[in-house]
Design an enzyme around this catalytic site. Sequence first.
Site, PDB file in Angstrom:
ATOM      1  N   HIS A   1      -7.009   9.942   3.988  1.00 26.79           N
ATOM      2  CA  HIS A   1      -6.624   8.836   4.672  1.00 26.79           C
ATOM      3  C   HIS A   1      -6.990   9.446   6.207  1.00 26.79           C
ATOM      4  O   HIS A   1      -6.766  10.640   6.684  1.00 26.79           O
ATOM      5  CB  HIS A   1      -5.297   8.856   4.760  1.00 26.79           C
ATOM      6  CG  HIS A   1      -4.854   7.991   3.477  1.00 26.79           C
ATOM      7  ND1 HIS A   1      -3.959   8.557   2.577  1.00 26.79           N
ATOM      8  CD2 HIS A   1      -5.377   6.811   2.898  1.00 26.79           C
ATOM      9  CE1 HIS A   1      -3.594   7.519   1.635  1.00 26.79           C
ATOM     10  NE2 HIS A   1      -4.443   6.728   1.694  1.00 26.79           N
ATOM     11  N   GLY A   2      -7.460   8.595   7.159  1.00 29.69           N
ATOM     12  CA  GLY A   2      -7.736   9.055   8.332  1.00 29.69           C
ATOM     13  C   GLY A   2      -9.054   9.773   8.500  1.00 29.69           C
ATOM     14  O   GLY A   2      -9.918   9.485   7.619  1.00 29.69           O
TER      15      GLY A   2
ATOM     16  N   ASP B   1       3.338   4.438  -5.507  1.00 32.88           N
ATOM     17  CA  ASP B   1       2.692   5.907  -5.177  1.00 32.88           C
ATOM     18  C   ASP B   1       3.748   6.635  -5.494  1.00 32.88           C
ATOM     19  O   ASP B   1       4.502   7.148  -4.749  1.00 32.88           O
ATOM     20  CB  ASP B   1       2.142   5.801  -3.815  1.00 32.88           C
ATOM     21  CG  ASP B   1       1.438   7.406  -3.602  1.00 32.88           C
ATOM     22  OD1 ASP B   1       1.411   8.001  -4.423  1.00 32.88           O
ATOM     23  OD2 ASP B   1       0.894   7.394  -2.459  1.00 32.88           O
TER      24      ASP B   1
ATOM     25  N   ASP C   1       1.023  -1.163  -0.132  1.00 27.34           N
ATOM     26  CA  ASP C   1      -0.139  -0.012   0.055  1.00 27.34           C
ATOM     27  C   ASP C   1       0.998   1.216   0.031  1.00 27.34           C
ATOM     28  O   ASP C   1       1.610   1.304   0.985  1.00 27.34           O
ATOM     29  CB  ASP C   1      -0.792   0.062   1.259  1.00 27.34           C
ATOM     30  CG  ASP C   1      -1.854   1.008   1.133  1.00 27.34           C
ATOM     31  OD1 ASP C   1      -2.356   1.495   0.349  1.00 27.34           O
ATOM     32  OD2 ASP C   1      -2.398   1.205   2.585  1.00 27.34           O
TER      33      ASP C   1
END
Length: 280
Positions: free
Chosen positions: A178-179, A105, A84
């Site tokens: 994210h989060g 990424d 990831d």
Amino acid sequence: MLVNSKEMLEKAKKEHYAVPHFNINDLEWTKYILEKCNEMNIPVILGVSDGAGKYMGGYDAIYGMVTGLIKDLNITIPVCLHVDHGCSETCKKAIDAGFTSVMIDASREELDENIRITKEIVEYAHPKGVTVEAEVGHIGGTEDNITSDIFYATLEECKKIYDETGIDSLAPALGSVHGFYKGEPNLNFERMDLINKELPIPLVLHGGSGIPDDKIKKAISCGISKINVNTELQVSWSKAVREFLNNDDKAYDPRKVIGSGEKAMKDTIEAKVKLFGTRI
Ligand code: 13P
């Protein structure tokens, strides 16, 4: 069985549901995710961030742990072991260790550099049967202590990276973070739908935690085939463990402490899988 993500995601795209990607942090988490998904008879993607990869000792250790659990627990569903948000170095290391899928990424770079780095990983991965996910635009929020702003992906960027690299799936940043979200997530569904219609490959939604159920369903109807969930599992597990420790100040056995979060985590997994409509 350990497989790459190709077949499971292409089927999800065709049949309009999403496959869950759950991040793993240790042996117990991996065991709970595998057990629950096997019980529900659905394919699953186990995501390993660079930080979690280091935390668990490295890619060889993780590969051994996952394949060992699949064997010892008689797991019969398709399981994809996936990097990831990897960089070039970690993607290559994970591929060498036996991972079946990677997300390269390079979304912080200019598009041409992102494409160059992504293409290099595709060329490394594909001869070994490993699938590759890439990102364009930029997903906001905080993951592994790295905080970023949101940059929405454009259709032109998505087409260019697909045409020039041969990636298997794409995470276009379209407003997810994210989060936790500050307020309601502002997802660009119109663009999601457009990108899905123009690109033959499955689309990925990062930052799956905290998005209201109706928006998750809308994202799936706009072509999202893989949804990444990390924070919500962390929150449900830690809440249960905190409660257990608060109720028993003599507890010290790590199996009991860590295991006290098992049910809460499995309940969250079940709710996500039902919401995503995942099937085999
Ligand atoms: P959340 O932590 O918001 O669920 O995001 C997970 C993710 O996108 C991992 O890549």
